[in-house]
Scaffold this motif. Structure first.
Motif, PDB file in Angstrom:
ATOM      1  N   ALA A   4      -1.876  -1.821 -12.914  1.00  0.00           N
ATOM      2  CA  ALA A   4      -3.119  -1.659 -12.158  1.00  0.00           C
ATOM      3  C   ALA A   4      -4.260  -2.438 -12.805  1.00  0.00           C
ATOM      4  CB  ALA A   4      -3.483  -0.178 -12.046  1.00  0.00           C
TER       5      ALA A   4
ATOM      6  N   ASN B 185       0.820  -1.223   0.000  1.00  0.00           N
ATOM      7  CA  ASN B 185       0.000   0.000   0.000  1.00  0.00           C
ATOM      8  C   ASN B 185       0.851   1.269   0.000  1.00  0.00           C
ATOM      9  OD1 ASN B 185      -2.421  -1.393  -0.102  1.00  0.00           O
ATOM     10  ND2 ASN B 185      -2.698  -1.375   2.114  1.00  0.00           N
TER      11      ASN B 185
ATOM     12  N   TRP C 124       2.167   1.840 -15.409  1.00  0.00           N
ATOM     13  CA  TRP C 124       1.491   1.708 -14.120  1.00  0.00           C
ATOM     14  C   TRP C 124       0.018   1.364 -14.298  1.00  0.00           C
ATOM     15  CZ3 TRP C 124       2.888   0.516  -9.522  1.00  0.00           C
ATOM     16  CH2 TRP C 124       2.028   0.702  -8.445  1.00  0.00           C
TER      17      TRP C 124
ATOM     18  N   PHE D  17       1.889   3.033  -3.503  1.00  0.00           N
ATOM     19  CA  PHE D  17       0.975   3.706  -4.421  1.00  0.00           C
ATOM     20  C   PHE D  17       1.129   5.225  -4.400  1.00  0.00           C
ATOM     21  CE2 PHE D  17      -0.685  -0.509  -4.071  1.00  0.00           C
ATOM     22  CZ  PHE D  17      -1.223  -0.780  -5.326  1.00  0.00           C
TER      23      PHE D  17
ATOM     24  N   TRP E 152       2.176   7.319  -7.730  1.00  0.00           N
ATOM     25  CA  TRP E 152       1.267   8.316  -8.314  1.00  0.00           C
ATOM     26  C   TRP E 152       1.863   9.727  -8.267  1.00  0.00           C
ATOM     27  CZ3 TRP E 152      -1.978   7.727 -11.881  1.00  0.00           C
ATOM     28  CH2 TRP E 152      -2.699   6.540 -12.006  1.00  0.00           C
TER      29      TRP E 152
END
Length: 168
Positions: free
Chosen positions: A141, A41, A137, A44, A48
């Motif tokens: 995802a 987690n 990415w 991310f 981003w």
């Protein structure tokens, strides 16, 4: 030039902020089964943020490389479409708790990133190249989204109860 940078930065922050605001990492998300290769987690946010910086730089480069108002209008339109798809994915997956809908939507997000790259390349190969990590990415995802749907579906009617497969 400074105005272009400020506008690009504010737009990037708004898109990432909206997506982040819709991302609820709570009990529902933690109850989902994930594939063992899912990034942690904590990864991310930095990923981003990096994509946001690269996209912002690409936006400034392509704006400067766009010789006509039409080129700039097309670029703005493509960025707007991408922003909507970026935000919608977070809405579907996290807020509405519908990874199955997000899986359909992510195809459009991926295509919107590809459209930006293809549009940018003739005017600024560097701007196009800066968006390649974004495309990679979103590809990762997409595969993760598909795996989570397969491991946890179906989702219809479960969002309200917060239930996942195997719970009652």
């Amino acid at each position: 030039m400074i105005v272009t940078i400020i506008i690009a930065a504010v737009a990037t922050i708004c898109v990432l902020g909206a997506g982040g605001a819709l991302t609820e990492i709570g009990p529902w998300y933690h109850s989902l089964r994930s594939p063992p290769w899912r990034p942690p987690n904590w990864a991310f946010g930095p990923v981003w943020s990096t994509i946001g910086v690269l996209t912002c730089i690409a936006a400034v480069l392509i704006w400067r490389a766009s010789p006509t108002p039409w080129d700039k209008t097309v670029t703005l339109g493509l960025f707007a479409i991408n922003a909507v798809f970026n935000i919608l994915w977070s809405l579907f997956f996290f807020k509405l708790k519908r990874p199955d809908w997000a899986l359909i939507e992510v195809v459009f997000l991926w295509l919107s990133v590809l459209a930006l790259i293809l549009d940018f390349y003739p005017r600024s190969p560097l701007a196009a190249a800066l968006l390649v990590p974004y495309l990679i990415w979103v590809s990762i995802a997409s595969v993760l989204n598909r795996a989570m749907v397969r491991l946890n579906g179906p989702f219809m009617g479960r969002a309200d109860r917060g239930l996942v497969k195997g719970q009652s």
